[in-house]
Design a protein around this motif. Sequence first.
Motif, PDB file in Angstrom:
ATOM      1  N   GLU A  32       0.823  -1.216   0.000  1.00  0.00           N
ATOM      2  CA  GLU A  32       0.000   0.000   0.000  1.00  0.00           C
ATOM      3  C   GLU A  32       0.851   1.257   0.000  1.00  0.00           C
ATOM      4  O   GLU A  32       0.415   2.313  -0.467  1.00  0.00           O
ATOM      5  CB  GLU A  32      -0.917  -0.008   1.228  1.00  0.00           C
ATOM      6  CG  GLU A  32      -2.040  -1.030   1.181  1.00  0.00           C
ATOM      7  CD  GLU A  32      -3.074  -0.697   0.123  1.00  0.00           C
ATOM      8  OE1 GLU A  32      -3.330   0.510  -0.099  1.00  0.00           O
ATOM      9  OE2 GLU A  32      -3.620  -1.628  -0.489  1.00  0.00           O
TER      10      GLU A  32
ATOM     11  N   LYS B  95       1.401   3.585  -3.025  1.00  0.00           N
ATOM     12  CA  LYS B  95       0.396   4.557  -3.433  1.00  0.00           C
ATOM     13  C   LYS B  95       0.565   5.896  -2.710  1.00  0.00           C
ATOM     14  O   LYS B  95      -0.203   6.823  -2.962  1.00  0.00           O
ATOM     15  CB  LYS B  95      -1.005   4.015  -3.168  1.00  0.00           C
ATOM     16  CG  LYS B  95      -1.292   2.672  -3.832  1.00  0.00           C
ATOM     17  CD  LYS B  95      -2.661   2.169  -3.444  1.00  0.00           C
ATOM     18  CE  LYS B  95      -2.945   0.788  -4.034  1.00  0.00           C
ATOM     19  NZ  LYS B  95      -4.276   0.266  -3.623  1.00  0.00           N
ATOM     20  N   CYS B  96       1.532   5.985  -1.818  1.00  0.00           N
ATOM     21  CA  CYS B  96       1.730   7.189  -1.015  1.00  0.00           C
ATOM     22  C   CYS B  96       2.779   8.098  -1.652  1.00  0.00           C
ATOM     23  O   CYS B  96       3.738   7.630  -2.265  1.00  0.00           O
ATOM     24  CB  CYS B  96       2.167   6.831   0.410  1.00  0.00           C
ATOM     25  SG  CYS B  96       0.967   5.845   1.340  1.00  0.00           S
TER      26      CYS B  96
ATOM     27  N   TYR C 282      -2.188  10.276   0.433  1.00  0.00           N
ATOM     28  CA  TYR C 282      -2.644   8.906   0.149  1.00  0.00           C
ATOM     29  C   TYR C 282      -4.142   8.928  -0.107  1.00  0.00           C
ATOM     30  O   TYR C 282      -4.933   9.315   0.766  1.00  0.00           O
ATOM     31  CB  TYR C 282      -2.310   7.997   1.334  1.00  0.00           C
ATOM     32  CG  TYR C 282      -2.853   6.593   1.211  1.00  0.00           C
ATOM     33  CD1 TYR C 282      -2.279   5.668   0.349  1.00  0.00           C
ATOM     34  CD2 TYR C 282      -3.956   6.182   1.966  1.00  0.00           C
ATOM     35  CE1 TYR C 282      -2.767   4.383   0.234  1.00  0.00           C
ATOM     36  CE2 TYR C 282      -4.462   4.903   1.860  1.00  0.00           C
ATOM     37  CZ  TYR C 282      -3.867   4.003   0.996  1.00  0.00           C
ATOM     38  OH  TYR C 282      -4.363   2.724   0.880  1.00  0.00           O
ATOM     39  N   CYS C 283      -4.548   8.529  -1.316  1.00  0.00           N
ATOM     40  CA  CYS C 283      -5.972   8.390  -1.659  1.00  0.00           C
ATOM     41  C   CYS C 283      -6.763   9.651  -1.318  1.00  0.00           C
ATOM     42  O   CYS C 283      -7.711   9.612  -0.509  1.00  0.00           O
ATOM     43  CB  CYS C 283      -6.567   7.170  -0.971  1.00  0.00           C
ATOM     44  SG  CYS C 283      -5.880   5.595  -1.543  1.00  0.00           S
TER      45      CYS C 283
END
Length: 229
Positions: free
Chosen positions: A98, A101-102, A116-117
């Motif tokens: 994960e 994605k940062c 993030y997101c």
Amino acid sequence: MEDVNPVAVDAFRKCGTYLFCRSFVKLDGKCDVILSNMVETFNNYIMNARSHHLIDMLEDIRTMLMKRMASKKEEASKKWKGLLYPKVQKALDSKKQEAAKCTVIPSTSTRFQVAYCMDVLEVEIENRTCTCKKWDLRGIPCCHAVASIFYLHKEVESYVDQCYTREAYLRAYEGYINPCIGERHWPEIDKPIDPPPIKIGPGRPRKNRIKDPHEDPKKQESSQDTGFK
């Protein structure tokens, strides 16, 4: 919630929010479990022993725990390959995926801004804290913290709390339960020692424990139907 029903908020706070609400749980325990799953697991573990007579039940539980402590210690000392508990290592590996994605932007050598997101959080490596509070609560770096640690080119495993290490696990099981010899090897005494009388109640013996109304949705619905609040 307080604007809608302030009385309900007062009753909610009196129930002890630190026992069931993660936002009030203390951070020094490094555990986010707010349910009694551990108790339920042990209760199911001794289910067969509970149906026996008192002395036989205690002997079965003692034997089971003696064997379990020895097997857990052997498993950790011989089968574990890494420095962390296998389930913790598996959870940490998923956080590493994960972390890709940062987006990490450094503020200082230990403080970072992580995107993030469609969310932006702050990570402090030195204090081991993150805005999401997952690292603070569990002691396992979240994906935001993992991305920040990767930015520093350091090992993520070294930032996991010590309670999840192999050494801590072995310390927890370093004790043991002494074996107990059979009745034929017991010393003989003159005083009579009779076991307590066995009283068998009517109906089928109960195996499951009596649950609180808040644990059983059916009982909770029936209590609401009767006007109980």
